[in-house]
Scaffold this motif. Structure first.
Motif, mmCIF file in Angstrom:
data_model
loop_
_atom_site.group_PDB
_atom_site.id
_atom_site.type_symbol
_atom_site.label_atom_id
_atom_site.label_comp_id
_atom_site.label_asym_id
_atom_site.label_seq_id
_atom_site.Cartn_x
_atom_site.Cartn_y
_atom_site.Cartn_z
ATOM 1 N N LEU A 33 0.860 -1.199 0.000
ATOM 2 C CA LEU A 33 0.000 0.000 0.000
ATOM 3 C C LEU A 33 0.891 1.241 0.000
ATOM 4 O O LEU A 33 1.673 1.441 0.935
ATOM 5 N N VAL A 34 0.761 2.063 -1.023
ATOM 6 C CA VAL A 34 1.577 3.282 -1.110
ATOM 7 C C VAL A 34 1.239 4.220 0.053
ATOM 8 O O VAL A 34 2.112 4.834 0.675
ATOM 9 N N THR A 35 -0.049 4.295 0.384
ATOM 10 C CA THR A 35 -0.477 5.224 1.440
ATOM 11 C C THR A 35 -0.032 4.770 2.833
ATOM 12 O O THR A 35 -0.235 5.489 3.805
ATOM 13 N N ALA A 36 0.563 3.572 2.921
ATOM 14 C CA ALA A 36 1.080 3.126 4.223
ATOM 15 C C ALA A 36 2.542 3.524 4.415
ATOM 16 O O ALA A 36 3.126 3.268 5.469
ATOM 17 N N LEU A 37 3.129 4.153 3.387
ATOM 18 C CA LEU A 37 4.508 4.634 3.538
ATOM 19 C C LEU A 37 4.535 5.742 4.597
ATOM 20 O O LEU A 37 3.563 6.514 4.699
ATOM 21 N N PRO A 38 5.622 5.855 5.355
ATOM 22 C CA PRO A 38 5.675 6.875 6.411
ATOM 23 C C PRO A 38 5.318 8.276 5.915
ATOM 24 O O PRO A 38 4.686 9.052 6.615
ATOM 25 N N PHE A 39 5.672 8.580 4.656
ATOM 26 C CA PHE A 39 5.397 9.914 4.112
ATOM 27 C C PHE A 39 3.913 10.283 4.199
ATOM 28 O O PHE A 39 3.547 11.449 4.366
ATOM 29 N N PHE A 40 3.034 9.282 4.042
ATOM 30 C CA PHE A 40 1.597 9.566 3.972
ATOM 31 C C PHE A 40 0.898 9.417 5.340
ATOM 32 O O PHE A 40 -0.316 9.337 5.411
ATOM 33 N N LYS A 41 1.680 9.379 6.391
ATOM 34 C CA LYS A 41 1.138 9.159 7.737
ATOM 35 C C LYS A 41 -0.037 10.101 8.084
ATOM 36 O O LYS A 41 -1.035 9.651 8.661
ATOM 37 N N PRO A 42 0.061 11.402 7.709
ATOM 38 C CA PRO A 42 -1.056 12.298 8.074
ATOM 39 C C PRO A 42 -2.418 11.814 7.545
ATOM 40 O O PRO A 42 -3.464 12.196 8.074
ATOM 41 N N LEU A 43 -2.398 10.972 6.504
ATOM 42 C CA LEU A 43 -3.667 10.482 5.928
ATOM 43 C C LEU A 43 -4.460 9.657 6.952
ATOM 44 O O LEU A 43 -5.693 9.631 6.914
ATOM 45 N N GLU A 44 -3.763 9.008 7.843
ATOM 46 C CA GLU A 44 -4.403 8.137 8.843
ATOM 47 C C GLU A 44 -5.478 8.892 9.632
ATOM 48 O O GLU A 44 -6.536 8.364 9.937
ATOM 49 N N GLU A 45 -5.192 10.163 9.937
ATOM 50 C CA GLU A 45 -6.128 10.995 10.708
ATOM 51 C C GLU A 45 -7.296 11.452 9.837
ATOM 52 O O GLU A 45 -8.408 11.593 10.313
ATOM 53 N N ILE A 46 -6.975 11.704 8.544
ATOM 54 C CA ILE A 46 -7.971 12.337 7.664
ATOM 55 C C ILE A 46 -8.878 11.285 7.027
ATOM 56 O O ILE A 46 -10.093 11.438 6.963
ATOM 57 N N VAL A 47 -8.267 10.205 6.535
ATOM 58 C CA VAL A 47 -9.041 9.095 5.943
ATOM 59 C C VAL A 47 -8.520 7.790 6.558
ATOM 60 O O VAL A 47 -7.653 7.126 5.986
ATOM 61 N N PRO A 48 -9.028 7.423 7.719
ATOM 62 C CA PRO A 48 -8.530 6.199 8.372
ATOM 63 C C PRO A 48 -8.715 4.966 7.486
ATOM 64 O O PRO A 48 -9.613 4.937 6.623
ATOM 65 N N PHE A 49 -7.883 3.979 7.720
ATOM 66 C CA PHE A 49 -7.950 2.746 6.914
ATOM 67 C C PHE A 49 -9.100 1.864 7.423
ATOM 68 O O PHE A 49 -8.912 0.965 8.235
ATOM 69 N N GLU A 50 -10.304 2.173 6.963
ATOM 70 C CA GLU A 50 -11.494 1.385 7.340
ATOM 71 C C GLU A 50 -12.415 1.395 6.130
ATOM 72 O O GLU A 50 -12.739 2.471 5.625
ATOM 73 N N PHE A 51 -12.806 0.232 5.687
ATOM 74 C CA PHE A 51 -13.579 0.178 4.438
ATOM 75 C C PHE A 51 -14.893 -0.591 4.593
ATOM 76 O O PHE A 51 -14.937 -1.639 5.239
ATOM 77 N N ASP A 52 -15.915 -0.027 3.963
ATOM 78 C CA ASP A 52 -17.185 -0.741 3.754
ATOM 79 C C ASP A 52 -17.318 -0.899 2.254
ATOM 80 O O ASP A 52 -17.090 0.076 1.528
ATOM 81 N N VAL A 340 -5.932 0.019 -5.508
ATOM 82 C CA VAL A 340 -7.358 0.399 -5.532
ATOM 83 C C VAL A 340 -7.719 1.045 -4.186
ATOM 84 O O VAL A 340 -8.416 2.071 -4.135
ATOM 85 N N LEU A 341 -7.193 0.475 -3.105
ATOM 86 C CA LEU A 341 -7.466 1.036 -1.773
ATOM 87 C C LEU A 341 -6.756 2.391 -1.614
ATOM 88 O O LEU A 341 -7.324 3.336 -1.061
ATOM 89 N N ASP A 342 -5.529 2.485 -2.126
ATOM 90 C CA ASP A 342 -4.796 3.757 -2.085
ATOM 91 C C ASP A 342 -5.570 4.855 -2.815
ATOM 92 O O ASP A 342 -5.739 5.960 -2.303
ATOM 93 N N LEU A 343 -6.009 4.517 -4.017
ATOM 94 C CA LEU A 343 -6.713 5.513 -4.824
ATOM 95 C C LEU A 343 -7.988 5.983 -4.142
ATOM 96 O O LEU A 343 -8.310 7.175 -4.150
ATOM 97 N N ALA A 344 -8.702 5.037 -3.540
ATOM 98 C CA ALA A 344 -9.948 5.393 -2.856
ATOM 99 C C ALA A 344 -9.653 6.381 -1.724
ATOM 100 O O ALA A 344 -10.316 7.425 -1.597
ATOM 101 N N ARG A 345 -8.623 6.114 -0.946
ATOM 102 C CA ARG A 345 -8.305 7.001 0.178
ATOM 103 C C ARG A 345 -7.836 8.366 -0.325
ATOM 104 O O ARG A 345 -8.228 9.396 0.206
ATOM 105 N N LEU A 346 -7.015 8.370 -1.374
ATOM 106 C CA LEU A 346 -6.479 9.652 -1.864
ATOM 107 C C LEU A 346 -7.556 10.492 -2.558
ATOM 108 O O LEU A 346 -7.534 11.718 -2.492
ATOM 109 N N LEU A 347 -8.516 9.831 -3.189
ATOM 110 C CA LEU A 347 -9.596 10.600 -3.814
ATOM 111 C C LEU A 347 -10.525 11.190 -2.755
ATOM 112 O O LEU A 347 -11.040 12.297 -2.912
ATOM 113 N N LEU A 348 -10.734 10.458 -1.675
ATOM 114 C CA LEU A 348 -11.547 11.019 -0.596
ATOM 115 C C LEU A 348 -10.796 12.178 0.066
ATOM 116 O O LEU A 348 -11.391 13.207 0.408
#
Ligand code: NAD
Length: 394
Positions: A33-52, A340-348
């Motif tokens: 997962l690209v968004t799991a790289l340390p660089f993207f850490k701030p995303l965790e607060e904004i779009v947590p890794f939880e999917f329906d 696909v999961l990365d793109l979903a989080r980054l688009l949100l």
């Protein structure tokens, strides 16, 4: 967040679902997962890794678990224990009936198909049905990703594809010859203000009418065609020749794969979209067009294990010709589904930052990025990081 997948029972979709649920349960790590790289850490607060999950399909199996198990029987692409561990979650994901309008002869090999057009619905009724399904599922944090089989390239029509009014006139007047399924899904998503990504080479949201609609509605969208394998390696290595002032005289790429995707792509008209999407990158990466061959063939026993053989003939100092070969041997769903999961989080993330229209900065994820000529993976990654950093700090 919620993720609506077009082609919900495909191997990429069901692997993304299984992977997300396994990660949420602490049964798998986030490698890939690209968004799991340390660089993207701030995303965790904004779009947590939880999917329906929800989605549309044309192979109406009973649920996503049945689909995943069917893929697993053929591919053994993940551990059986992992599949069993997410059985409950995936069994509750049931796709809605979609449309396969003008999806070509390739999809006929997929088995028994059920589509809205077979119910005799008009374009207006098809759009109303798919929009209703998306609306019932969606909330403010929902993204739509197209991971359905590749469609043939449609002929772009000035009257119906260039303006929003023309596109809506096409729907209103039931001009089915001019619409494809991917356009109708993209239109429905954007109209509902749901960010949309096209992971396939199909046309999706890239016609001018839908780009205008996305700008008007301020909806972020991105595509086309996930860059996961041979093209990823090609656009990472081709710049090396350019940096060292080595002239690429010729580049041959030969891809073989099995499974449903391979079967659909073995149909000439469906294959064409993929080859166009793969072929453009060399010229863009090098600044000139070397002699190039790109082939994709169906190879049943490989199932989802795609193998790509590449041969590069290049010229160096004193005009000497030299050769470089590589073989990429990967499991397609394993390289594709985390993206696909990365793109979903980054688009949100983009939507939360009130960004609308084509998000060119997501080019890093695509073989044929919309409205962006940068295909060099290194440059694309820097562009992505800069974009993310600026928005995350804002
Ligand atoms: P797959 O054949 O396993 O899955 C596609 C699914 O889409 C199938 O379940 C099929 O029934 C469904 N489908 C087909 N047409 C549909 C429609 N019009 N509406 C709703 N559902 C539809 O294929 P896959 O390996 O999961 O790949 C999915 C897509 O992603 C393909 O277009 C492929 O070219 C693209 N892609 C894959 C990769 C990769 O590395 N795996 C990379 C880039 C792009």
């Amino acid at each position: 967040m919620k993720l609506w997948l077009i082609g919900a029972y495909g191997i990429v979709s069901t692997t993304a679902m299984a992977g997300a649920k396994a990660i949420e349960k602490g049964l798998a790590d986030k490698t890939g997962l690209v968004t799991a790289l340390p660089f993207f850490k701030p995303l965790e607060e904004i779009v947590p890794f939880e999917f329906d999950f929800g989605g549309h399909e044309i192979r109406l199996l009973s649920n996503a678990f049945v689909a995943l198990k069917e893929h697993w029987e053929k591919n053994r692409h993940v551990d059986l224990e992992l599949i069993e561990a997410v059985k409950e979650e995936l069994s509750s994901i049931v796709a809605k009936k979609g449309t396969a309008l003008n999806c070509g002869s390739g999809i006929e090999g997929l088995g028994k198909l059920e589509t809205l057009e077979k119910e005799g619905l008009s374009l207006k009724e098809i759009v109303a049905r798919i929009s209703k399904d998306m609306k019932e599922f969606a909330n403010d944090e929902t993204v739509v990703v197209n991971v359905a089989s590749t469609e043939p390239i449609p002929k772009i029509n000035e009257r119906y594809h260039y303006t929003i009014e023309g596109f809506e006139e096409m729907i209103e007047e039931d001009k089915k010859d001019f619409a494809t399924a991917s356009m109708l899904y993209a239109y429905s998503a954007i109209k509902l203000r749901l960010p949309y990504a096209n992971f396939t080479p199909s046309i999706g949201s890239s016609i001018p009418a839908l780009k205008k609609l996305a700008e008007e509605k301020n909806v972020p969208h991105a595509g086309n065609d996930g860059k996961t394998g041979e093209t990823l390696v090609k656009t990472t290595l081709a710049p090396m020749f350019a940096y060292r002032n080595l002239v690429v005289e010729g580049w041959m790429s030969y891809n073989i794969l099995g499974d449903y995707d391979g079967k659909v792509l073995s149909a000439k008209e469906n294959k064409e979209s993929k080859i166009v999407s793969k072929d453009k990158v060399l010229e863009k990466a090098l600044g000139y067009a070397p002699y190039s061959i790109t082939e994709i063939d169906f190879f049943p026993s490989l199932v989802d294990n795609k193998t790509a053989f590449d041969f590069v003939h290049f010229k160096g100092f004193l005009g000497k010709l030299m050769k470089f070969y590589f073989i990429w041997d990967a499991i397609d769903a394993i390289v594709a589904s985390p993206l696909v999961l990365d793109l979903a989080r980054l688009l949100l993330f983009a939507k939360k930052n009130e960004i609308g229209g084509v998000v060119k900065e997501l080019a890093f994820f695509f073989k044929n990025p919309m409205d962006c000529d940068v295909v060099n993976t290194h440059e694309q990654f820097e562009i992505l990081k800069k974009w993310f950093n600026q928005l995350a700090r804002a």
